[in-house]
Design a protein around this motif. Structure first.
Motif, mmCIF file in Angstrom:
data_model
loop_
_atom_site.group_PDB
_atom_site.id
_atom_site.type_symbol
_atom_site.label_atom_id
_atom_site.label_comp_id
_atom_site.label_asym_id
_atom_site.label_seq_id
_atom_site.Cartn_x
_atom_site.Cartn_y
_atom_site.Cartn_z
ATOM 1 N N SER A 17 8.939 52.824 22.915
ATOM 2 C CA SER A 17 7.965 52.544 21.742
ATOM 3 C C SER A 17 6.590 52.515 22.414
ATOM 4 N N TYR A 20 4.441 55.591 21.506
ATOM 5 C CA TYR A 20 4.003 55.970 20.098
ATOM 6 C C TYR A 20 2.790 54.942 19.896
ATOM 7 N N CYS A 21 2.623 53.919 20.657
ATOM 8 C CA CYS A 21 1.579 53.121 20.098
ATOM 9 C C CYS A 21 0.366 53.325 20.896
ATOM 10 N N VAL A 27 2.221 58.870 14.805
ATOM 11 C CA VAL A 27 2.939 57.783 14.103
ATOM 12 C C VAL A 27 1.942 57.256 12.860
ATOM 13 N N VAL A 30 4.381 51.768 10.563
ATOM 14 C CA VAL A 30 5.166 50.923 11.292
ATOM 15 C C VAL A 30 5.532 49.774 10.354
ATOM 16 N N ASP A 31 7.053 49.487 10.746
ATOM 17 C CA ASP A 31 7.373 48.278 9.977
ATOM 18 C C ASP A 31 7.591 47.056 10.842
ATOM 19 N N THR A 32 7.428 45.826 10.347
ATOM 20 C CA THR A 32 7.698 44.529 11.165
ATOM 21 C C THR A 32 8.271 43.512 10.400
ATOM 22 N N MET A 44 -2.976 48.296 15.097
ATOM 23 C CA MET A 44 -2.485 49.351 14.399
ATOM 24 C C MET A 44 -3.343 50.261 13.878
ATOM 25 N N ILE A 49 -2.277 53.982 12.467
ATOM 26 C CA ILE A 49 -1.552 53.435 11.401
ATOM 27 C C ILE A 49 -2.192 53.237 10.064
#
Length: 186
Positions: A17, A20-21, A27, A30-32, A44, A49
């Motif tokens: 991960s 991608y950050c 990307v 994102v989901d959290t 983000m 994001i």
């Protein structure tokens, strides 16, 4: 309407991960299952994001902080980001789909109640999670394809009965999305 995870990174290269950050990762969503904060949203935004996925769930949420909180939509919007919601309550358990005759209608009604509570705009999709390998394109023991289809048929029935103006989406694997698309259920 489907949300599926990243699949295949080419040449069999495993990615973490952390890969991608960072800015330029490609990307944009994102989901959290954690309550979003200014610190999280700033990070983000910094990496590019544009959309945050959060969860609709029952008050007895499956993970503490998973359920979208009243202050979050405004906070997300203040960063110029969009919000996507996924209804998910134990949708990683096959029992959820085995009980599709009860859970489908119940989950649909709760999702619609929350959509009204959060003043979701018309035509904003509500995704429903199928968070496991429960669907197969073939008749295979151990898969719950018919139950997942039944669950989504019940969700569609409730949305139609209530004249809901929200497309129904699926949050799951490629096999799940393909199956539900072919049945015209998502």
């Amino acid at each position: 309407v489907a949300l599926i995870g990243l699949a295949g990174q080419g040449e069999g290269a495993a990615k973490r991960s952390d890969d991608y950050c960072k800015p330029g990762s490609g990307v944009d969503m994102v989901d959290t299952s954690a309550i979003v904060t200014d610190e999280f949203l700033a990070k983000m935004k910094e990496i590019g994001i544009t959309t945050i996925g959060r969860y609709f769930d029952y008050p007895d949420e499956t993970i503490e902080g998973k359920r979208l909180r009243p202050e979050e939509p405004g906070l997300i919007a203040s960063y110029g980001m969009s919000l996507v919601v996924v209804f998910q309550h134990n949708n990683n358990q096959p029992e959820t789909f085995a009980d599709w005759k009860n859970r489908g209608p119940k989950d649909a009604q709760e999702a619609l109640k929350l959509a009204e509570q959060f003043k979701m705009p018309p035509n904003a999709a509500i995704y429903f999670g199928v968070d496991g390998d429960f669907v197969s394109g073939q008749s295979v023991a151990g898969f719950h394809t018919d139950e997942v289809i039944g669950y989504f048929r019940e969700i569609n029935r409730i949305f139609a009965e209530q004249d809901a103006d929200y497309p129904i989406g699926v949050y799951g694997s490629g096999a799940t999305c393909t199956t539900l698309f072919s049945e015209d259920l998502a």
